[in-house]
Enzyme design. Structure first.
Site, PDB file in Angstrom:
ATOM      1  N   VAL A   1       0.831  -1.207   0.000  1.00 27.21           N
ATOM      2  CA  VAL A   1       0.000   0.000   0.000  1.00 27.21           C
ATOM      3  C   VAL A   1       0.866   1.259   0.000  1.00 27.21           C
ATOM      4  CG1 VAL A   1      -1.618   1.346   1.414  1.00 27.21           C
ATOM      5  CG2 VAL A   1      -2.017  -1.086   1.031  1.00 27.21           C
TER       6      VAL A   1
ATOM      7  N   GLU B   1      -8.031   2.205   2.542  1.00 28.10           N
ATOM      8  CA  GLU B   1      -7.517   1.943   1.192  1.00 28.10           C
ATOM      9  C   GLU B   1      -8.281   0.770   0.574  1.00 28.10           C
ATOM     10  OE1 GLU B   1      -5.247   3.537  -0.861  1.00 28.10           O
ATOM     11  OE2 GLU B   1      -6.296   2.084  -2.116  1.00 28.10           O
TER      12      GLU B   1
ATOM     13  N   HIS C   1     -15.861 -15.530  -9.373  1.00 25.76           N
ATOM     14  CA  HIS C   1     -15.114 -16.639  -9.957  1.00 25.76           C
ATOM     15  C   HIS C   1     -14.871 -17.682  -8.881  1.00 25.76           C
ATOM     16  CE1 HIS C   1     -14.408 -14.252 -13.509  1.00 25.76           C
ATOM     17  NE2 HIS C   1     -14.024 -13.263 -12.733  1.00 25.76           N
TER      18      HIS C   1
ATOM     19  N   CYS D   1      -5.499  -9.772   2.955  1.00 25.12           N
ATOM     20  CA  CYS D   1      -6.608  -8.951   3.451  1.00 25.12           C
ATOM     21  C   CYS D   1      -7.918  -9.680   3.723  1.00 25.12           C
ATOM     22  CB  CYS D   1      -6.813  -7.789   2.505  1.00 25.12           C
ATOM     23  SG  CYS D   1      -5.357  -6.706   2.571  1.00 25.12           S
TER      24      CYS D   1
ATOM     25  N   ARG E   1       1.160 -14.253   0.825  1.00 28.46           N
ATOM     26  CA  ARG E   1       0.484 -14.205   2.123  1.00 28.46           C
ATOM     27  C   ARG E   1      -0.881 -14.885   2.052  1.00 28.46           C
ATOM     28  NH1 ARG E   1       1.282  -7.929   3.685  1.00 28.46           N
ATOM     29  NH2 ARG E   1       0.984  -7.730   1.443  1.00 28.46           N
TER      30      ARG E   1
HETATM   31  P1  NAD Z   1       3.188  -4.630   3.914  1.00 26.09           P
HETATM   32  O1  NAD Z   1       3.610  -5.621   4.923  1.00 26.09           O
HETATM   33  O2  NAD Z   1       3.417  -4.896   2.470  1.00 26.09           O
HETATM   34  O3  NAD Z   1       3.896  -3.217   4.221  1.00 26.09           O
HETATM   35  C1  NAD Z   1       4.061  -2.692   5.491  1.00 26.09           C
HETATM   36  C2  NAD Z   1       5.451  -2.044   5.546  1.00 26.09           C
HETATM   37  O4  NAD Z   1       5.560  -1.282   6.761  1.00 26.09           O
HETATM   38  C3  NAD Z   1       6.590  -3.065   5.587  1.00 26.09           C
HETATM   39  O5  NAD Z   1       7.487  -2.835   4.529  1.00 26.09           O
HETATM   40  C4  NAD Z   1       7.244  -2.830   6.961  1.00 26.09           C
HETATM   41  O6  NAD Z   1       8.632  -3.028   6.952  1.00 26.09           O
HETATM   42  C5  NAD Z   1       6.898  -1.371   7.214  1.00 26.09           C
HETATM   43  N1  NAD Z   1       6.991  -0.975   8.618  1.00 26.09           N
HETATM   44  C6  NAD Z   1       6.717  -1.709   9.721  1.00 26.09           C
HETATM   45  N2  NAD Z   1       6.953  -0.995  10.837  1.00 26.09           N
HETATM   46  C7  NAD Z   1       7.372   0.234  10.440  1.00 26.09           C
HETATM   47  C8  NAD Z   1       7.782   1.410  11.134  1.00 26.09           C
HETATM   48  N3  NAD Z   1       7.767   1.462  12.457  1.00 26.09           N
HETATM   49  N4  NAD Z   1       8.165   2.474  10.400  1.00 26.09           N
HETATM   50  C9  NAD Z   1       8.180   2.426   9.046  1.00 26.09           C
HETATM   51  N5  NAD Z   1       7.793   1.329   8.336  1.00 26.09           N
HETATM   52  C10 NAD Z   1       7.406   0.244   9.026  1.00 26.09           C
HETATM   53  O7  NAD Z   1       1.649  -4.354   4.180  1.00 26.09           O
HETATM   54  P2  NAD Z   1       0.555  -3.883   3.111  1.00 26.09           P
HETATM   55  O8  NAD Z   1       0.089  -5.041   2.332  1.00 26.09           O
HETATM   56  O9  NAD Z   1       1.065  -2.695   2.410  1.00 26.09           O
HETATM   57  O10 NAD Z   1      -0.653  -3.482   4.071  1.00 26.09           O
HETATM   58  C11 NAD Z   1      -0.574  -2.340   4.889  1.00 26.09           C
HETATM   59  C12 NAD Z   1      -1.955  -2.069   5.454  1.00 26.09           C
HETATM   60  O11 NAD Z   1      -2.855  -1.717   4.389  1.00 26.09           O
HETATM   61  C13 NAD Z   1      -2.620  -3.229   6.175  1.00 26.09           C
HETATM   62  O12 NAD Z   1      -3.404  -2.719   7.228  1.00 26.09           O
HETATM   63  C14 NAD Z   1      -3.515  -3.834   5.122  1.00 26.09           C
HETATM   64  O13 NAD Z   1      -4.626  -4.508   5.682  1.00 26.09           O
HETATM   65  C15 NAD Z   1      -3.989  -2.603   4.386  1.00 26.09           C
HETATM   66  N6  NAD Z   1      -4.363  -2.821   2.987  1.00 26.09           N
HETATM   67  C16 NAD Z   1      -3.616  -3.620   2.198  1.00 26.09           C
HETATM   68  C17 NAD Z   1      -3.952  -3.793   0.851  1.00 26.09           C
HETATM   69  C18 NAD Z   1      -3.163  -4.707  -0.044  1.00 26.09           C
HETATM   70  O14 NAD Z   1      -3.616  -4.954  -1.138  1.00 26.09           O
HETATM   71  N7  NAD Z   1      -2.020  -5.220   0.361  1.00 26.09           N
HETATM   72  C19 NAD Z   1      -5.046  -3.113   0.333  1.00 26.09           C
HETATM   73  C20 NAD Z   1      -5.795  -2.279   1.177  1.00 26.09           C
HETATM   74  C21 NAD Z   1      -5.447  -2.139   2.499  1.00 26.09           C
HETATM   75  C1  UGA Z   2      -8.796  -7.119  -1.879  1.00 27.29           C
HETATM   76  C2  UGA Z   2      -9.903  -6.159  -2.323  1.00 27.29           C
HETATM   77  O1  UGA Z   2     -10.316  -6.493  -3.644  1.00 27.29           O
HETATM   78  C3  UGA Z   2      -9.417  -4.714  -2.300  1.00 27.29           C
HETATM   79  O2  UGA Z   2     -10.497  -3.837  -2.640  1.00 27.29           O
HETATM   80  C4  UGA Z   2      -8.925  -4.397  -0.906  1.00 27.29           C
HETATM   81  O3  UGA Z   2      -8.386  -3.082  -0.851  1.00 27.29           O
HETATM   82  C5  UGA Z   2      -7.841  -5.383  -0.519  1.00 27.29           C
HETATM   83  O4  UGA Z   2      -8.349  -6.736  -0.593  1.00 27.29           O
HETATM   84  C6  UGA Z   2      -7.381  -5.160   0.877  1.00 27.29           C
HETATM   85  O5  UGA Z   2      -8.139  -4.732   1.724  1.00 27.29           O
HETATM   86  O6  UGA Z   2      -6.223  -5.446   1.077  1.00 27.29           O
HETATM   87  P1  UGA Z   2      -6.652  -8.194  -3.030  1.00 27.29           P
HETATM   88  O7  UGA Z   2      -6.455  -8.943  -1.759  1.00 27.29           O
HETATM   89  O8  UGA Z   2      -5.479  -7.561  -3.690  1.00 27.29           O
HETATM   90  O9  UGA Z   2      -7.744  -7.026  -2.827  1.00 27.29           O
HETATM   91  O10 UGA Z   2      -7.226  -9.236  -4.075  1.00 27.29           O
HETATM   92  P2  UGA Z   2      -8.595  -9.602  -4.792  1.00 27.29           P
HETATM   93  O11 UGA Z   2      -8.377  -9.436  -6.227  1.00 27.29           O
HETATM   94  O12 UGA Z   2      -9.780  -8.962  -4.204  1.00 27.29           O
HETATM   95  O13 UGA Z   2      -8.637 -11.160  -4.474  1.00 27.29           O
HETATM   96  C7  UGA Z   2      -8.657 -11.641  -3.146  1.00 27.29           C
HETATM   97  C8  UGA Z   2      -8.745 -13.150  -3.152  1.00 27.29           C
HETATM   98  O14 UGA Z   2     -10.020 -13.579  -3.612  1.00 27.29           O
HETATM   99  C9  UGA Z   2      -7.731 -13.835  -4.060  1.00 27.29           C
HETATM  100  O15 UGA Z   2      -7.261 -15.007  -3.439  1.00 27.29           O
HETATM  101  C10 UGA Z   2      -8.531 -14.153  -5.301  1.00 27.29           C
HETATM  102  O16 UGA Z   2      -8.018 -15.235  -6.031  1.00 27.29           O
HETATM  103  C11 UGA Z   2      -9.878 -14.486  -4.698  1.00 27.29           C
HETATM  104  N1  UGA Z   2     -10.993 -14.280  -5.641  1.00 27.29           N
HETATM  105  C12 UGA Z   2     -11.260 -13.034  -6.099  1.00 27.29           C
HETATM  106  C13 UGA Z   2     -11.755 -15.356  -6.023  1.00 27.29           C
HETATM  107  O17 UGA Z   2     -11.522 -16.506  -5.607  1.00 27.29           O
HETATM  108  N2  UGA Z   2     -12.795 -15.139  -6.879  1.00 27.29           N
HETATM  109  C14 UGA Z   2     -13.098 -13.907  -7.356  1.00 27.29           C
HETATM  110  O18 UGA Z   2     -14.060 -13.785  -8.132  1.00 27.29           O
HETATM  111  C15 UGA Z   2     -12.306 -12.831  -6.954  1.00 27.29           C
END
Ligand code: NAD
Ligand code: UGA
Length: 431
Positions: A12, A151, A251, A260, A328
């Site tokens: 993110v 996000e 799907h 997530c 993950r």
């Molecule tokens: P991530 O693990 O990829 O990134 C987190 C980063 O923060 C890591 O690189 C870590 O080293 C760093 N960090 C940890 N402690 C720190 C500190 N004290 N100072 C500076 N950096 C530090 O995680 P992510 O997937 O980016 O997710 C972050 C958040 O956003 C989570 O709450 C997740 O649920 C949410 N989110 C993720 C997604 C997604 O698609 N991955 C989408 C929407 C929301």
């Molecule tokens: C999901 C949400 O789509 C985002 O809007 C949200 O911000 C994010 O989580 C989050 O909070 O981190 P993401 O985890 O990147 O995003 O992936 P998706 O494309 O939503 O898929 C999630 C999981 O569901 C995957 O394992 C995917 O294969 C599965 N999936 C998705 C299905 O099995 N069927 C579908 O039709 C869609």
């Protein structure tokens, strides 16, 4: 244009930082991982995300994007601090806010008066207050504001989703602060919803839980289709033409994974339990999801004749979905672990996640391509819907495999009739 600090350079944080810089803001993005920061300073992006390397390079070259080790350095001149660190699943399924609270306490004494701290990490209802308390206890000025700005980006499409979101949600009790946050998104075409913090936080969890519900629903329909000789692909097509239903997120597959949906559904369930509410539907969504992963293992075992010990199995795909390197909570990793535990000899290929998987699963061989993975296998399991799997030379695949030439396509990516014509014992999900 504003001075923005982004804390956390992950899936993110990097897109958030690069996109704000692209929009003209001055951004410092911080992480505690020194190697990650060093790579980013050179324009090397440590995650697979379409369009992100170009945007990071653009930011570095324009001077609007910098990377720093540690949050303290990054927030010195910031008007806005976006918290983008991990909020993993903790005890009893609750979201663990240890890292978030640590960041808040760490930056508190350094923040300039009037700075706004924005919670972009996914955090449960009440977290805007939790962060405000951590800032105060760390010695932040009384006029430092806190807002929730969840996000909604998807991995693999992070740049696209960040620059073109379906909506921007801002949760804040102070209208002036909310307006300041909304102005950061001025050049983005999207509805902006300003609401109270609890509603903003709930919008994030409710959205993910709803999408997860669609997936568990369609997986149950798929399982039922198998029993009554219907084809779930046709069923979803017929459903989706109704715009109230739509085609998206329907799907069937090995269940939802990633960083997530699994953790956020557990966290919402925990919130409900804490509020004394029995969220029955959500419990079922989670249970169905866990069963769906196990079902894929059952299909593989059945395809191998009921016993997996000593059976050579090829896995195509390890990432939790296509177009990401993220392992993950990947259903593919779950399946691989179970197959190995049952004595199968597993060789896998993933276009992006192979190296990371070889560390996670040392008992599994990693192949250089789809053909090496399939060679000598009795069962081929397709677990991630990478487009390139669709275009493999299946004649070559079949001649290198051993009887019974079984294919378990857990993503319904391939054409069943064509696969059977080529001599495979093909099985999909729900068809
Ligand atoms: P991530 O693990 O990829 O990134 C987190 C980063 O923060 C890591 O690189 C870590 O080293 C760093 N960090 C940890 N402690 C720190 C500190 N004290 N100072 C500076 N950096 C530090 O995680 P992510 O997937 O980016 O997710 C972050 C958040 O956003 C989570 O709450 C997740 O649920 C949410 N989110 C993720 C997604 C997604 O698609 N991955 C989408 C929407 C929301
Ligand atoms: C999901 C949400 O789509 C985002 O809007 C949200 O911000 C994010 O989580 C989050 O909070 O981190 P993401 O985890 O990147 O995003 O992936 P998706 O494309 O939503 O898929 C999630 C999981 O569901 C995957 O394992 C995917 O294969 C599965 N999936 C998705 C299905 O099995 N069927 C579908 O039709 C869609």
């Amino acid at each position: 244009m504003s001075q923005i600090a982004v804390i956390g350079a992950g899936y993110v944080g990097i897109p958030t930082a690069a996109c704000f810089a692209h929009l003209g803001h001055h951004v410092v993005c911080a992480d505690v991982d020194e190697a990650r920061v060093a790579a980013l300073m050179k324009g090397e992006v440590p995650i697979l995300e379409e369009g992100l390397p170009a945007l990071v390079m653009e930011g570095l070259q324009s001077g609007r994007l910098r990377f720093e080790v540690g949050a303290r350095e990054a927030v010195r001149d910031a008007e806005f601090v976006f918290i983008c660190v991990q909020t993993p699943q903790g005890a009893n399924g609750a979201a663990d806010l240890t890292v978030v609270e640590g960041v808040a306490r760490e930056i508190a004494p350094i923040l300039r008066p009037g700075t706004v701290v924005v919670n972009k990490s996914t955090m449960p209802v009440g977290s805007t207050d939790t962060v405000a308390r951590a800032l105060r206890s760390g010695g932040a000025a009384h006029d430092v504001g806190v807002a929730s700005n969840p996000e909604f980006l998807r991995e693999g499409q992070a740049v696209h989703d960040t620059l073109g979101p379906h909506r921007v949600v801002i949760g804040c009790d102070d209208t002036e602060v909310a307006v300041r946050v909304s102005e950061l998104y001025r050049d983005i075409q999207a509805p902006v919803l300003v609401t109270d913090p609890a509603s903003a936080e709930m919008i994030k969890y409710a959205s993910n839980a709803f999408l997860a519900t669609k997936i568990s629903f369609v997986n149950e329909i798929a399982n039922l289709c198998e029993l009554v000789n219907a084809d779930v692909r046709e069923v979803v097509l017929g459903m989706g033409y109704d715009p109230r239903i739509g085609f998206e997120v329907l799907h069937p597959g090995p269940g939802f994974g990633g960083s997530c949906f699994p953790k956020d559904t557990f966290a919402l369930l925990h919130t409900a339990q804490g509020a004394g509410y029995d969220f029955e539907l959500l419990r079922s969504v989670i249970d169905v999801n866990l069963r769906q992963r196990a079902l894929v293992v059952e299909k593989v075992r059945a395809a191998a004749g009921g016993d997996l010990s000593g059976v050579s199995v090829a896995l195509w795909g390890l990432a939790f979905k296509a177009n990401t390197d993220d392992l993950r909570d990947s259903p593919a990793v779950f399946v691989a672990e179970r197959l190995l535990a049952e004595g199968a000899v597993v060789r896998a290929f993933d276009p992006a996640a192979g190296d990371a998987a070889s560390v996670r699963l040392p008992g599994m061989a990693i192949a250089a391509d789809v053909y090496e993975a399939a060679s000598g296998a009795s069962v081929l399991v397709l677990l991630t819907e990478w487009d390139e799997f669709r275009w493999a030379d299946f004649e070559r695949v079949r001649t290198s495999m051993k009887p019974p030439f079984a294919v378990v396509d857990a993503r319904n990516l391939l054409d069943p009739a064509a696969m059977r014509r080529r001599g495979f014992a093909y099985q999909g999900i729900g068809r």
